[in-house]
Design a protein around this motif. Structure first.
Motif: not given
Length: 127
Positions: A2-28
């Motif tokens: 099983v592999q899990l790969v996150e993305s979407g992090g970064g630097l943001v100012q207080a009050g801001g938004s981010l969306r993280l993603s995690c792509a999975a493979s190797g299992r149902t």
């Protein structure tokens, strides 16, 4: 494997938004609860949010309730974490994880219930 790969992090100012993603493979992917955890420097890894394999159940840590939303797209084998109204206390490395139990009928919030982990993505919130 099983592999899990996150993305979407970064630097943001207080009050801001981010969306993280995690792509999975190797299992149902669609048969397992998925969770997000975070770890700040010098602190233990803590639970953030989880979503059941069925997508019908979600659970959040009190510290993020009302600000973060977890959801999943089983067709894309991806789980997301939408983070709004970020504050400096949200600064951490965020990891996604897969439940060790197939089709568990409830969501869990402890690290030992998850057997596969991604390497993490850094989220930094400046004041």
């Amino acid at each position: 494997q099983v592999q899990l790969v996150e993305s979407g992090g970064g630097l943001v100012q207080a009050g801001g938004s981010l969306r993280l993603s995690c792509a999975a493979s190797g299992r149902t992917f669609s048969s397992y609860t998925m969770g997000w955890f975070r770890q700040a420097p010098g602190k233990e890894r803590e639970f953030v949010a989880a979503i059941s394999w069925s997508r019908f159940s979600t659970y959040y840590a009190d510290s993020v309730k009302g600000r973060f939303t977890i959801y999943r797209d089983n067709a894309k084998n991806t789980v997301y974490l939408q983070m709004n109204s970020l504050n400096p206390e949200d600064t951490a490395v965020y990891h996604c994880a897969a439940d060790r139990i197939h089709m568990r009928p409830y969501v869990v919030d402890t690290t030992y219930e998850y057997d596969y982990w991604g390497q993490g993505t850094q989220v930094t919130v400046s004041s």
